[in-house]
Design a protein around this motif. Structure first.
Motif, PDB file in Angstrom:
ATOM      1  N   LEU A  28       5.713   5.188  -2.334  1.00  0.00           N
ATOM      2  CA  LEU A  28       5.811   3.873  -3.253  1.00  0.00           C
ATOM      3  C   LEU A  28       4.304   3.253  -3.340  1.00  0.00           C
ATOM      4  CD1 LEU A  28       7.531   1.854  -5.083  1.00  0.00           C
ATOM      5  CD2 LEU A  28       7.852   0.736  -2.780  1.00  0.00           C
ATOM      6  N   VAL A  29       3.920   3.105  -4.676  1.00  0.00           N
ATOM      7  CA  VAL A  29       2.410   2.376  -4.724  1.00  0.00           C
ATOM      8  C   VAL A  29       3.013   0.854  -4.895  1.00  0.00           C
ATOM      9  CG1 VAL A  29       0.918   1.569  -6.568  1.00  0.00           C
ATOM     10  CG2 VAL A  29       1.860   3.967  -6.507  1.00  0.00           C
ATOM     11  N   TRP A  30       2.382   0.180  -3.511  1.00  0.00           N
ATOM     12  CA  TRP A  30       2.564  -1.336  -3.304  1.00  0.00           C
ATOM     13  C   TRP A  30       1.568  -2.182  -3.847  1.00  0.00           C
ATOM     14  CZ3 TRP A  30       6.636  -3.423  -2.034  1.00  0.00           C
ATOM     15  CH2 TRP A  30       6.528  -4.984  -1.692  1.00  0.00           C
ATOM     16  N   ALA A  31       0.227  -1.825  -3.873  1.00  0.00           N
ATOM     17  CA  ALA A  31      -0.866  -2.560  -4.530  1.00  0.00           C
ATOM     18  C   ALA A  31      -2.069  -1.728  -4.641  1.00  0.00           C
ATOM     19  CB  ALA A  31      -1.212  -3.651  -3.510  1.00  0.00           C
ATOM     20  N   ILE A  32      -2.646  -2.157  -5.699  1.00  0.00           N
ATOM     21  CA  ILE A  32      -4.033  -1.351  -6.204  1.00  0.00           C
ATOM     22  C   ILE A  32      -5.120  -2.188  -5.989  1.00  0.00           C
ATOM     23  CG2 ILE A  32      -5.215  -0.339  -8.065  1.00  0.00           C
ATOM     24  CD1 ILE A  32      -1.996   0.164  -8.914  1.00  0.00           C
ATOM     25  N   HIS A  33      -6.420  -1.831  -5.416  1.00  0.00           N
ATOM     26  CA  HIS A  33      -7.516  -2.667  -4.984  1.00  0.00           C
ATOM     27  C   HIS A  33      -8.634  -1.930  -5.496  1.00  0.00           C
ATOM     28  CE1 HIS A  33      -5.325  -5.723  -3.025  1.00  0.00           C
ATOM     29  NE2 HIS A  33      -4.518  -4.702  -2.487  1.00  0.00           N
ATOM     30  N   GLY A  34      -9.030  -1.640  -6.881  1.00  0.00           N
ATOM     31  CA  GLY A  34     -10.081  -0.768  -7.115  1.00  0.00           C
ATOM     32  C   GLY A  34      -9.643   0.635  -7.152  1.00  0.00           C
ATOM     33  N   GLU A  35     -10.456   1.453  -6.484  1.00  0.00           N
ATOM     34  CA  GLU A  35     -10.129   2.976  -6.267  1.00  0.00           C
ATOM     35  C   GLU A  35      -9.060   3.313  -5.048  1.00  0.00           C
ATOM     36  OE1 GLU A  35     -13.349   5.206  -6.684  1.00  0.00           O
ATOM     37  OE2 GLU A  35     -13.617   4.521  -8.824  1.00  0.00           O
ATOM     38  N   ASP A  36      -8.699   2.055  -4.447  1.00  0.00           N
ATOM     39  CA  ASP A  36      -7.962   2.147  -3.161  1.00  0.00           C
ATOM     40  C   ASP A  36      -6.539   1.783  -3.791  1.00  0.00           C
ATOM     41  OD1 ASP A  36      -9.943   3.211  -1.340  1.00  0.00           O
ATOM     42  OD2 ASP A  36     -10.489   1.187  -0.687  1.00  0.00           O
ATOM     43  N   VAL A  37      -5.603   2.479  -3.013  1.00  0.00           N
ATOM     44  CA  VAL A  37      -4.094   1.903  -3.159  1.00  0.00           C
ATOM     45  C   VAL A  37      -3.518   1.997  -1.833  1.00  0.00           C
ATOM     46  CG1 VAL A  37      -2.140   2.886  -4.721  1.00  0.00           C
ATOM     47  CG2 VAL A  37      -4.171   3.368  -5.545  1.00  0.00           C
ATOM     48  N   ILE A  38      -2.647   1.066  -2.068  1.00  0.00           N
ATOM     49  CA  ILE A  38      -1.734   0.830  -0.859  1.00  0.00           C
ATOM     50  C   ILE A  38      -0.325   1.320  -1.128  1.00  0.00           C
ATOM     51  CG2 ILE A  38      -0.683  -0.789   0.761  1.00  0.00           C
ATOM     52  CD1 ILE A  38      -2.769  -3.000   0.195  1.00  0.00           C
ATOM     53  N   LEU A  39      -0.049   2.406  -0.065  1.00  0.00           N
ATOM     54  CA  LEU A  39       1.270   3.069  -0.279  1.00  0.00           C
ATOM     55  C   LEU A  39       2.339   3.020   0.663  1.00  0.00           C
ATOM     56  CD1 LEU A  39      -0.383   6.569  -0.960  1.00  0.00           C
ATOM     57  CD2 LEU A  39       0.604   4.820  -2.898  1.00  0.00           C
ATOM     58  N   ILE A  40       3.567   3.104   0.367  1.00  0.00           N
ATOM     59  CA  ILE A  40       4.883   3.195   1.400  1.00  0.00           C
ATOM     60  C   ILE A  40       5.122   4.448   1.637  1.00  0.00           C
ATOM     61  CG2 ILE A  40       6.628   1.949   2.354  1.00  0.00           C
ATOM     62  CD1 ILE A  40       5.549  -0.562   1.111  1.00  0.00           C
ATOM     63  N   GLY A  41       5.219   5.302   2.468  1.00  0.00           N
ATOM     64  CA  GLY A  41       5.935   6.546   2.549  1.00  0.00           C
ATOM     65  C   GLY A  41       7.396   6.499   2.307  1.00  0.00           C
ATOM     66  N   ILE A  42       7.783   7.451   1.551  1.00  0.00           N
ATOM     67  CA  ILE A  42       9.270   7.961   1.365  1.00  0.00           C
ATOM     68  C   ILE A  42       9.517   9.087   1.936  1.00  0.00           C
ATOM     69  CG2 ILE A  42      10.788   8.338  -0.463  1.00  0.00           C
ATOM     70  CD1 ILE A  42       8.963   6.499  -2.342  1.00  0.00           C
ATOM     71  N   PHE A  43      10.613   9.260   2.658  1.00  0.00           N
ATOM     72  CA  PHE A  43      11.161  10.290   3.637  1.00  0.00           C
ATOM     73  C   PHE A  43      12.363  10.773   3.431  1.00  0.00           C
ATOM     74  CE2 PHE A  43       7.963   7.813   5.389  1.00  0.00           C
ATOM     75  CZ  PHE A  43       6.990   8.596   6.146  1.00  0.00           C
ATOM     76  N   SER A  44      12.714  12.102   3.086  1.00  0.00           N
ATOM     77  CA  SER A  44      14.079  12.483   3.085  1.00  0.00           C
ATOM     78  C   SER A  44      14.893  12.558   4.057  1.00  0.00           C
ATOM     79  CB  SER A  44      13.952  13.811   2.265  1.00  0.00           C
ATOM     80  OG  SER A  44      13.306  14.844   3.146  1.00  0.00           O
TER      81      SER A  44
END
Length: 112
Positions: A28-44
């Protein structure tokens, strides 16, 4: 390639916490800072033990499940956060908003 947006679910090379490797998984894309992106992992794989308050279960039966683009019931684990470069993004899967699952940004638990 399209630039990811907050709330979207993408297939990405998600790094292991020890940074020795990465695995292709939804995030899940949580936030974007220029070319860096903060993600949260998704697991099955959903643990059978007590679930944490910071986890969100996205169940297949939920009307908004198809919009997320996931293949089966999955778990958003808020403690699995990564900051990555936009180059690790492979494919947009869908979109997730806690509002569509009856949760505020601050709340979590179960989206069903």
């Amino acid at each position: 390639m399209m630039m990811p947006k907050r709330g979207e679910i993408w297939l990405v090379r998600f790094p292991f916490s020890d940074l020795t490797s990465a695995k292709l998984r939804p995030a899940l894309v949580w936030a974007i800072h220029g070319e860096d992106v903060i993600l949260i992992g998704i697991f099955s794989r959903i643990p059978t033990r007590t679930k944490r308050k910071t986890w969100i279960v996205i169940e297949e039966q939920h009307p908004g499940f198809r919009q997320a683009g996931l293949k089966k019931t999955s778990l958003i684990r808020a403690e699995k956060i990564a900051v990555v470069h936009k180059s690790v993004f492979q494919k947009k899967l869908g979109k997730f908003t806690c509002k569509s699952y009856g949760r505020s940004r601050e709340g979590s638990k179960k989206c069903a």
